[in-house]
Design a protein around this motif. Sequence first.
Motif, short mmCIF file in Angstrom:
data_model
loop_
_atom_site.label_atom_id
_atom_site.label_comp_id
_atom_site.label_asym_id
_atom_site.label_seq_id
_atom_site.Cartn_x
_atom_site.Cartn_y
_atom_site.Cartn_z
N HIS A 89 0.87 -0.96 0.34
CA HIS A 89 0.16 0.04 0.18
C HIS A 89 0.86 1.33 0.15
O HIS A 89 2.08 1.06 0.67
CB HIS A 89 -1.24 -0.35 1.32
CG HIS A 89 -1.66 -0.60 1.20
ND1 HIS A 89 -1.53 -2.37 1.14
CD2 HIS A 89 -3.63 -0.83 0.87
CE1 HIS A 89 -2.51 -2.77 1.14
NE2 HIS A 89 -4.17 -2.50 0.94
N VAL A 90 0.08 2.44 -0.69
CA VAL A 90 1.11 3.74 -1.17
C VAL A 90 -0.03 4.71 -0.57
O VAL A 90 -0.77 4.82 -0.30
CB VAL A 90 1.57 3.61 -2.55
CG1 VAL A 90 2.86 4.81 -2.27
CG2 VAL A 90 2.76 2.65 -2.49
N ALA A 91 0.75 5.54 0.86
CA ALA A 91 0.03 7.22 1.19
C ALA A 91 0.96 7.21 0.38
O ALA A 91 2.03 7.82 0.43
CB ALA A 91 -0.14 7.12 2.42
N VAL A 92 0.14 9.21 0.17
CA VAL A 92 0.95 10.68 -0.15
C VAL A 92 0.12 11.38 0.24
O VAL A 92 -1.07 11.91 0.41
CB VAL A 92 0.91 10.53 -2.16
CG1 VAL A 92 1.30 11.38 -2.20
CG2 VAL A 92 1.58 9.16 -2.56
N THR A 93 0.61 13.00 1.04
CA THR A 93 -0.16 13.79 1.54
C THR A 93 0.91 14.60 0.82
O THR A 93 2.09 14.82 0.44
CB THR A 93 0.72 13.32 2.64
OG1 THR A 93 -0.10 12.31 4.08
CG2 THR A 93 -0.18 15.04 3.46
N LEU A 94 0.43 16.08 0.43
CA LEU A 94 0.63 16.72 0.56
C LEU A 94 -0.08 18.01 1.17
O LEU A 94 -0.56 18.32 1.02
CB LEU A 94 0.76 17.75 -1.16
CG LEU A 94 1.12 16.52 -3.18
CD1 LEU A 94 0.25 16.62 -3.96
CD2 LEU A 94 2.07 16.47 -2.08
N ALA A 134 12.00 14.47 7.63
CA ALA A 134 11.16 12.83 7.45
C ALA A 134 9.80 13.61 6.34
O ALA A 134 8.99 13.03 6.41
CB ALA A 134 11.38 12.24 8.57
N LEU A 135 9.37 14.53 7.68
CA LEU A 135 7.87 15.10 6.38
C LEU A 135 7.70 15.29 4.95
O LEU A 135 7.09 15.31 4.82
CB LEU A 135 7.10 16.13 7.34
CG LEU A 135 6.87 15.28 9.46
CD1 LEU A 135 6.51 16.16 10.27
CD2 LEU A 135 6.24 14.80 8.99
N GLY A 136 9.11 15.92 5.06
CA GLY A 136 9.17 17.24 3.73
C GLY A 136 8.18 18.50 3.87
O GLY A 136 7.45 18.41 4.06
N LEU A 137 8.77 19.45 2.83
CA LEU A 137 8.09 20.87 3.27
C LEU A 137 6.71 20.55 2.18
O LEU A 137 5.99 21.25 2.51
CB LEU A 137 9.19 21.54 2.34
CG LEU A 137 10.53 22.58 3.71
CD1 LEU A 137 11.55 23.00 2.62
CD2 LEU A 137 9.32 22.55 4.63
N TYR A 138 6.89 19.57 0.96
CA TYR A 138 5.68 19.92 0.64
C TYR A 138 5.04 18.14 0.54
O TYR A 138 3.61 18.79 0.41
CB TYR A 138 6.16 19.26 -1.41
CG TYR A 138 7.00 20.64 -2.09
CD1 TYR A 138 6.09 21.83 -1.95
CD2 TYR A 138 8.40 20.28 -2.63
CE1 TYR A 138 6.90 22.55 -3.25
CE2 TYR A 138 9.17 21.36 -2.78
CZ TYR A 138 7.69 22.95 -2.97
OH TYR A 138 9.21 23.85 -3.68
N GLY A 139 5.57 17.00 1.36
CA GLY A 139 5.09 16.49 1.14
C GLY A 139 5.51 14.55 1.13
O GLY A 139 6.79 15.51 1.16
N HIS A 140 4.79 14.03 1.37
CA HIS A 140 5.57 12.32 0.92
C HIS A 140 5.14 11.64 1.03
O HIS A 140 3.65 11.48 0.19
CB HIS A 140 6.69 12.16 2.44
CG HIS A 140 4.94 12.40 3.82
ND1 HIS A 140 5.22 13.30 4.63
CD2 HIS A 140 4.53 11.11 3.65
CE1 HIS A 140 4.61 12.91 5.33
NE2 HIS A 140 3.66 12.29 4.67
#
Length: 252
Positions: free
Chosen positions: A195-200, A238-244
């Motif tokens: 499974h893959v989750a993407v957050t912006l 680890a959070l990323g400025l744009y997302g991850h």
Amino acid sequence: MAKNNYISLHGKFYLAELVNGVAGAMRHIGNVPEFELEIGADVIEHQESMSGKRTTDFTMITTTSVNFTGQLEEVTPENLEYILSGMNHTVATKTETDVSLGAVVAGQEIKLDGYNLKTVSFKDSTSGTAKTVEPENYTLDAKFGTVIFHDVADLTMPILASYETGAVTRTTLASDFEKEYQLFFKGINTANGDHVAVTLWRTKKSPETNFPLIHEELGQYEISGQALSDMTKESDPALGLYGHVVTIPAAV
């Protein structure tokens, strides 16, 4: 033997409106047949002048960007508002009495101020006792609130209309460009079962869009926009400025 790490993603997309930087409840936006992210950067290149070949010996990234494009298929009131960069307004029922339609010409279609009309009646402006226009002398489209009069020779202008309107939702065009949304993707890699989750963290949709009004098949509406950086995430790389993107392995 290790499994192949091929990827074939399907999944659900959600938007959560940001208010004062805080994401509200997530809203599933329906079937999304296409969606992609594009990472861009402005790069300064330096060429050395010692070898005679002007080779690039240094690069520096000055600006990064994350853009998105996709398609929506389900046109809920909220999705329509998003696609059109508009605002939804609930228009309540109202009763109109003796609204002047002006000098009516037979055969011309006139738009009344409302939809799903009920208790519709028309009369002329004869002094004393006005003449009621009988239903056989006009064609009413109550759903869209239009009327065509067939014979007006014996009527004194203007024609007066009385009716009750139904409640509707009105979505404006190109009237709200400032809303930001957190985007979340629940995906499954059908190639290997992961499974893959993407957050912006912050996204803003571009106002540019096409909105076809005639379809031979099911409508699809293109959307595009930009992910904006969230400086509150700067302290945790680890959070990323744009997302991850999160890869979620099968539970052991």
